[in-house]
Design an enzyme around this catalytic site. Structure first.
Site, PDB file in Angstrom:
ATOM      1  N   HIS A 445     -51.388 -25.285  29.551  1.00 27.37           N
ATOM      2  CA  HIS A 445     -52.050 -25.157  28.250  1.00 27.37           C
ATOM      3  C   HIS A 445     -51.066 -25.281  27.087  1.00 27.37           C
ATOM      4  O   HIS A 445     -51.484 -25.422  25.926  1.00 27.37           O
ATOM      5  CB  HIS A 445     -52.800 -23.827  28.167  1.00 27.37           C
ATOM      6  CG  HIS A 445     -54.192 -23.963  27.642  1.00 27.37           C
ATOM      7  ND1 HIS A 445     -54.503 -24.731  26.541  1.00 27.37           N
ATOM      8  CD2 HIS A 445     -55.368 -23.436  28.074  1.00 27.37           C
ATOM      9  CE1 HIS A 445     -55.796 -24.665  26.307  1.00 27.37           C
ATOM     10  NE2 HIS A 445     -56.356 -23.891  27.230  1.00 27.37           N
ATOM     11  N   ARG A 446     -49.773 -25.229  27.360  1.00 36.29           N
ATOM     12  CA  ARG A 446     -48.797 -25.474  26.299  1.00 36.29           C
ATOM     13  C   ARG A 446     -48.747 -26.952  25.931  1.00 36.29           C
ATOM     14  O   ARG A 446     -48.420 -27.311  24.794  1.00 36.29           O
ATOM     15  CB  ARG A 446     -47.397 -25.030  26.745  1.00 36.29           C
ATOM     16  CG  ARG A 446     -47.238 -23.562  27.044  1.00 36.29           C
ATOM     17  CD  ARG A 446     -45.882 -23.288  27.655  1.00 36.29           C
ATOM     18  NE  ARG A 446     -45.673 -24.017  28.906  1.00 36.29           N
ATOM     19  CZ  ARG A 446     -44.549 -24.000  29.616  1.00 36.29           C
ATOM     20  NH1 ARG A 446     -43.516 -23.278  29.178  1.00 36.29           N
ATOM     21  NH2 ARG A 446     -44.446 -24.681  30.739  1.00 36.29           N
TER      22      ARG A 446
END
Length: 474
Positions: A445-446
């Site tokens: 998700h980064r």
């Protein structure tokens, strides 16, 4: 004076290896680049050639011991020097090594070979979980390995210290070693008396049964049986017993140790999210059959989906990335190096198809087929196990529909393919029987948000449901 052969840099950041077998013994005369020891790293099993010629003076370590880069493997004395003066553990007459002198060095071998003049006497070897062993002990065990003592009255007659049966598989050797005996002492049931894994497992069962019938189990703790990490735990059950009180210790070493470290790092560092989607794959199988008819060549479903994945990564290139935590940057890779998760006899491995973005469907198919051929024994070159930028995992071959997989650190995403089975499916408001597969995707998700990941997943799904749609992007 003698020369020391240090464990070299095995490449790809590997700093340790486990001794599988010595190919020489103290007192042997060797030549430059002669293979002297077989070691197993986290990536592969290799034979190391000696950078010196002469007489083997001492061996430092025994099979099963983990050694680190820069540690001494063996010492080589001058051919005209008395071996005992150089710390040899076996005093035997020594002949001159052909075409070698003390000043000779090795040619091109592995990267980073460390060789130095020896200025200190032989040392005691710390053998890790096998205890402290001197070089004399190591040499004696190499000459005549002996199994762990058991009561003479019940000792299985399968072991013969004078027997030297051929043992090819490193897994078989390790399984026997972890249970206290030398596999070569067994009478092999394979071709030309080859010792098979089943022979070792049968002897382990015999050892366990003998121990249970001759001694009273302690009340404070159950007996412990040590087996190799190869799935042998189930086969270690004594015959005729449904319930065994023995605990089992499985060493975390070699490949399993590296996999554990990588998966732990992935879970610790990556804030992952999982999405999944059921897909009608009926048209994919039809396209595969049409390719066979048109070209006369077979294309696996995995190869076709791999082609869709590569095309999807060109549409959503941020998923072909890794995170540089030191600089706090997302490194988006230009090349697609597609990892294919494979279950091997050595455990889970992810061989990589480098430059998959530049391959045709036929080339990609052939590359995957080559990896599949090597998967049963896990004999991948170290270079084939590094550099991946995205992983494809066909866990449907294991009989499951889906999985929240762990990302192969330091990659940013992994796509899983579940089993393909016939299910009821609604088409034009009517039920039909279709071949359905579940796709599951885990992403960092980064690197991206759910919209990007969903866009990639639905793109691959559309290609599976209608393979012709891929033509628009070629």
């Amino acid at each position: 004076m003698s020369r020391e052969f240090l464990l070299p840099d095995l490449g790809e950041g590997l700093t340790e290896a486990e001794i599988v077998a010595w190919l020489v013994a103290p007192g042997d005369t060797i030549v430059i680049d002669q293979a002297v020891v077989e070691v197993e790293s986290a990536k592969s099993i290799v034979e190391l050639p000696s950078p010196y010629g002469g007489v083997v003076a001492s061996l430092f370590g025994e099979p099963g011991q983990v050694i680190h880069a820069g540690q001494v493997l063996l010492t080589v004395a001058d051919a005209v020097t008395d071996v005992s003066a150089a710390g040899a553990t076996v005093g035997v007459p020594v002949a001159a090594a052909p075409n070698s002198t003390l000043s000779e060095g090795s040619g091109a071998v592995l990267v980073g070979y460390g060789t130095t003049e020896s200025t200190r006497p032989p040392r005691t070897v710390a053998a890790g979980r096998f205890g402290t062993v001197t070089t004399a002990d190591a040499a004696a065990r190499l000459k005549a390995p002996t199994p762990t003592p058991i009561p003479a009255a019940v000792e299985p007659v399968r072991i013969d210290a004078a027997r030297r049966s051929p043992v090819v598989s490193p897994i078989v050797r390790r399984l026997a070693r972890e249970n206290g005996f030398d596999a070569s002492m067994l009478a092999g049931s394979g071709q030309n008396d080859l010792v098979l894994r089943s022979d070792v497992e049968d002897h382990i069962r015999a050892l366990t049964t003998s121990a249970l019938t001759t001694s009273e189990p302690p009340t404070s703790a159950p007996p412990v049986l040590v087996v190799a990490a190869t799935g042998a735990a189930a086969s270690a059950t004594p015959a005729g017993r449904d319930d065994v009180s023995a605990d089992i210790r499985i060493p975390i070493s070699g490949l399993r140790k590296v996999v554990a470290q990588r998966l732990t790092t992935s879970r610790r560092e990556i804030p992952e999210a999982t999405i999944w989607l059921d897909v009608d794959a009926t048209a994919l199988f039809a396209a595969r059959d049409q390719l066979l008819t048109a070209t006369g060549e077979r294309f696996s479903v995995t190869a076709l989906i791999a082609r869709f994945v590569v095309a999807g990564l060109r549409q959503f290139p941020v998923l072909n990335s890794s995170v540089d935590t030191a600089s706090q940057e997302i490194l988006q890779h230009g090349a697609v190096n597609l990892g294919i998760a494979a279950q091997t006899s050595r455990g889970l491995m992810v061989p990589v198809i480098h430059g998959a973005h530049a391959m045709s469907t036929r080339q990609l198919r052939d590359a995957i087929a080559a990896l599949v051929a090597q998967s049963p024994d896990g004999t991948f070159a170290p270079s084939a196990l590094t550099g991946g930028t995205f992983t494809l995992n066909n866990f449907g071959s294991l009989g499951v529909d889906g999985s929240a997989a762990i990302i192969n650190h330091p990659e940013a995403a992994i796509l899983g393919i579940g089993r393909m089975i016939e299910r009821p499916w609604v088409i034009d408001h009517a039920l039909a029987v279709r071949t359905v597969v579940e796709l599951s995707m885990v992403f960092d998700h980064r690197v991206c948000d759910g919209g990007t990941a969903a866009g990639f997943l639905t793109y691959v799904a559309r290609c599976i449901e209608n393979p012709v749609s891929l033509l628009a992007d070629l």
